[in-house]
Motif scaffolding. Structure first.
Motif, short mmCIF file in Angstrom:
data_model
loop_
_atom_site.label_atom_id
_atom_site.label_comp_id
_atom_site.label_asym_id
_atom_site.label_seq_id
_atom_site.Cartn_x
_atom_site.Cartn_y
_atom_site.Cartn_z
N ARG A 1 -4.03 -4.15 3.72
CA ARG A 1 -3.43 -5.07 2.78
C ARG A 1 -4.37 -5.24 1.59
NH1 ARG A 1 -3.75 -10.22 6.11
NH2 ARG A 1 -5.79 -9.25 6.39
N TRP A 2 -3.83 -5.64 0.47
CA TRP A 2 -4.64 -5.84 -0.74
C TRP A 2 -5.77 -6.82 -0.47
CZ3 TRP A 2 -5.56 -3.63 -5.19
CH2 TRP A 2 -6.17 -4.36 -6.21
N ALA A 3 -5.51 -7.84 0.32
CA ALA A 3 -6.51 -8.86 0.61
C ALA A 3 -7.68 -8.32 1.41
CB ALA A 3 -5.87 -10.02 1.36
N ASP A 4 -7.52 -7.15 2.03
CA ASP A 4 -8.60 -6.56 2.82
C ASP A 4 -9.68 -5.92 1.95
OD1 ASP A 4 -6.16 -5.29 5.17
OD2 ASP A 4 -7.24 -7.20 5.19
N PHE A 5 -9.37 -5.73 0.67
CA PHE A 5 -10.25 -4.96 -0.21
C PHE A 5 -11.09 -5.87 -1.09
CE2 PHE A 5 -8.92 -0.55 0.43
CZ PHE A 5 -7.78 -0.74 1.20
N GLY A 6 -12.38 -5.57 -1.15
CA GLY A 6 -13.27 -6.35 -1.99
C GLY A 6 -13.34 -5.84 -3.41
N THR B 1 -5.87 11.35 4.73
CA THR B 1 -4.93 10.60 3.90
C THR B 1 -3.77 10.05 4.72
OG1 THR B 1 -3.71 12.62 3.36
CG2 THR B 1 -5.48 11.98 1.86
N THR B 2 -3.24 8.95 4.25
CA THR B 2 -2.00 8.40 4.80
C THR B 2 -1.11 7.97 3.65
OG1 THR B 2 -2.65 6.05 4.97
CG2 THR B 2 -3.29 7.52 6.79
N TYR B 3 0.19 7.94 3.91
CA TYR B 3 1.17 7.57 2.88
C TYR B 3 2.25 6.68 3.47
CZ TYR B 3 -0.95 11.51 0.44
OH TYR B 3 -1.85 12.36 -0.16
N SER B 4 2.79 5.83 2.64
CA SER B 4 3.94 5.06 3.08
C SER B 4 5.14 6.00 3.14
CB SER B 4 4.21 3.91 2.11
OG SER B 4 4.58 4.40 0.83
N GLU B 5 6.12 5.62 3.94
CA GLU B 5 7.29 6.48 4.10
C GLU B 5 8.02 6.68 2.78
OE1 GLU B 5 6.58 7.76 7.68
OE2 GLU B 5 8.45 8.27 6.65
N SER B 6 7.99 5.70 1.92
CA SER B 6 8.75 5.77 0.68
C SER B 6 8.18 6.79 -0.32
CB SER B 6 8.80 4.40 0.01
OG SER B 6 7.50 3.95 -0.31
N VAL B 7 6.92 7.19 -0.14
CA VAL B 7 6.32 8.12 -1.10
C VAL B 7 5.86 9.43 -0.45
CG1 VAL B 7 5.50 6.15 -2.45
CG2 VAL B 7 3.91 7.34 -0.91
N GLY C 1 0.83 -1.19 0.00
CA GLY C 1 0.00 0.00 0.00
C GLY C 1 0.86 1.24 0.00
N VAL C 2 0.54 2.22 -0.82
CA VAL C 2 1.30 3.46 -0.85
C VAL C 2 0.51 4.66 -0.35
CG1 VAL C 2 2.85 2.70 -2.69
CG2 VAL C 2 0.76 3.91 -3.29
N ALA C 3 -0.82 4.62 -0.47
CA ALA C 3 -1.62 5.75 -0.01
C ALA C 3 -3.06 5.34 0.21
CB ALA C 3 -1.57 6.89 -1.03
N THR C 4 -3.68 5.98 1.19
CA THR C 4 -5.11 5.76 1.44
C THR C 4 -5.81 7.10 1.64
OG1 THR C 4 -4.85 5.58 3.84
CG2 THR C 4 -4.74 3.54 2.57
N ILE C 5 -7.12 7.10 1.41
CA ILE C 5 -7.96 8.25 1.72
C ILE C 5 -9.28 7.70 2.23
CG2 ILE C 5 -8.77 8.46 -0.68
CD1 ILE C 5 -8.83 11.54 -0.18
N ASP C 6 -9.75 8.22 3.37
CA ASP C 6 -10.97 7.68 3.94
C ASP C 6 -12.17 8.55 3.57
OD1 ASP C 6 -10.45 8.75 7.43
OD2 ASP C 6 -10.98 9.88 5.63
N GLY C 7 -13.33 8.21 4.12
CA GLY C 7 -14.55 8.90 3.78
C GLY C 7 -14.55 10.37 4.16
N ALA D 1 0.07 3.24 7.17
CA ALA D 1 1.12 3.50 8.15
C ALA D 1 0.80 2.78 9.46
CB ALA D 1 1.24 5.00 8.38
N GLY D 2 1.76 2.79 10.35
CA GLY D 2 1.52 2.26 11.68
C GLY D 2 1.59 0.75 11.77
#
Length: 132
Positions: A115-120, A60-66, A50-56, A109-110
């Motif tokens: 994980r990819w498997a968490d997403f439908g 936003t969150t980002y991985s340290e690498s990006v 995962g590199v980035a997320t955005i919630d409702g 993060a954290g």
């Protein structure tokens, strides 16, 4: 049928920029409004990360690498999710995927990153190649 379709990938020189898009179809935008939306990437021979997320609420969150180079955003009215990438590096090369799910917490993060498997819902990916 619900579909997520990524676009915007390509080949770019190191230091350059790209903006990826993820378009949703087959579902009302309001259904995804409160979902966790994410961008993942997978380099050859490596696990999908995962590199980035955005919630409702737009957090936003980002991985340290990006962090500091990538920006995730969404436009609920247009069913679009985007990932703006600047200062690209060769290590950013990989297949990029968008995903959506009703997840809490929504973070890469954290101690409990998504994980990819968490997403439908997930797309087929768009290739990003960064060359020196």
């Amino acid at each position: 049928q619900v579909q997520l379709v990524e676009s915007g990938g390509g080949s770019v020189q190191a230091g350059g920029s790209l903006t990826l898009s993820c378009e949703r179809s087959g579902i009302e935008y309001s259904h995804f409004r409160d979902y966790c939306m994410a961008w993942f990437r997978q380099a050859p021979g490596k696990e999908r990360e995962g590199v980035a997320t955005i919630d409702g609420d737009g957090r936003t969150t980002y991985s340290e690498s990006v962090k500091g180079r990538f920006t995730i955003s969404k436009d609920n009215a247009k069913n679009d999710l985007s990932l703006q990438m600047i200062s690209l590096k060769s290590e950013d090369t990989g297949m990029y995927y968008c995903a959506a799910e009703n997840l809490v917490p929504c973070t890469v993060a954290g101690d409990a990153p998504v994980r990819w498997a968490d997403f439908g819902y997930g797309g087929q990916g768009t290739q990003v190649t960064v060359f020196s």
